[in-house]
Design an enzyme around this catalytic site. Sequence first.
Site, PDB file in Angstrom:
ATOM      1  N   ASP A 189       5.065  -2.946   1.238  1.00  0.00           N
ATOM      2  CA  ASP A 189       4.717  -1.805   2.092  1.00  0.00           C
ATOM      3  C   ASP A 189       4.966  -2.192   3.539  1.00  0.00           C
ATOM      4  OD1 ASP A 189       3.624   0.276   3.549  1.00  0.00           O
ATOM      5  OD2 ASP A 189       1.976   0.591   2.142  1.00  0.00           O
ATOM      6  N   HIS A 194       1.153  -0.762  10.231  1.00  0.00           N
ATOM      7  CA  HIS A 194       0.275  -1.878   9.892  1.00  0.00           C
ATOM      8  C   HIS A 194       0.698  -3.202  10.525  1.00  0.00           C
ATOM      9  CE1 HIS A 194      -1.256   1.042   7.096  1.00  0.00           C
ATOM     10  NE2 HIS A 194      -0.073   1.146   6.537  1.00  0.00           N
TER      11      HIS A 194
END
Length: 286
Positions: A189, A194
């Site tokens: 991911d 993030h």
Amino acid sequence: MPIDLSVALGARIPAREFSWSASDVQTYNLALGAGDRWTDPAELRYLDDREPAVLPSFATVAPSFHETEPPKVKFDGIDIDLAKVVHGSQEIIVHRPIPASGKGSISGRITEIWDKGSNAVVWREDTAVGSDGETLWTARSSIFAKGEGGFGGERGPSAKTELPDRAPDFEVLTPTLPQQALLYRMCGDRNPLHSDPEFARNAGFPNPILHGLCTYGLVLKAATDTVLASDVARVKGFRARFAGVMYPGETLRSRIWQQDGELVIAVTVVERDDAPVLADVVLTHS
């Protein structure tokens, strides 16, 4: 491009093949903090070289584990800027224990699209089948897309899971590392929300946030270890709604209630006055 409800609703997501190894499972487990009790035999099951224990939440990363590009939110009738998207909810139902290595294929469809006024919620359902032709798991998930509403769809339900009116049976604190999101992104991911401070600020956050699916996996592991003696084969399903933001380095508090065949869990952030992170959390088990 606005959501085209007539095209998107029911649209098929093409099947694709994928594979995973015991090393992939170990990496995923390490990204969830496995090994912190490095002399505990139950904990070390997660890091066995041949047959590491596979949490059902591994299903959320297995099909995309080896991808290195940020994901795209692009389907028939849907094309949304990644910066506008956060994970809404996730459910995994396992039809049999996930093996430590294997091959499979996964396919899905868009099942629901809700118009929340200025925002939209898009639901999809995916089914993974092993190389033997038997179903491995079913995944249901939703994304919340800011500024993508107003296309004329139904608003959708707003049901929620009620917490028992009594003290929890267990309370578990799960600290996270400052580099937790950087570890988790190695599981496929690569959303820059993030890892990239500038991207996170442009998306409206002061700093990169922890993947919702990392929090999801952390809570599943904590509940499995605490209540089910780290026996991942006992977990039959796990669902949660992403109710708030978690930053790397913060501590999760999981309050767990035992009910008939399931655990109901409330998840908050200790450092921010127990602000909710996951809601409607239910683990079904044998």
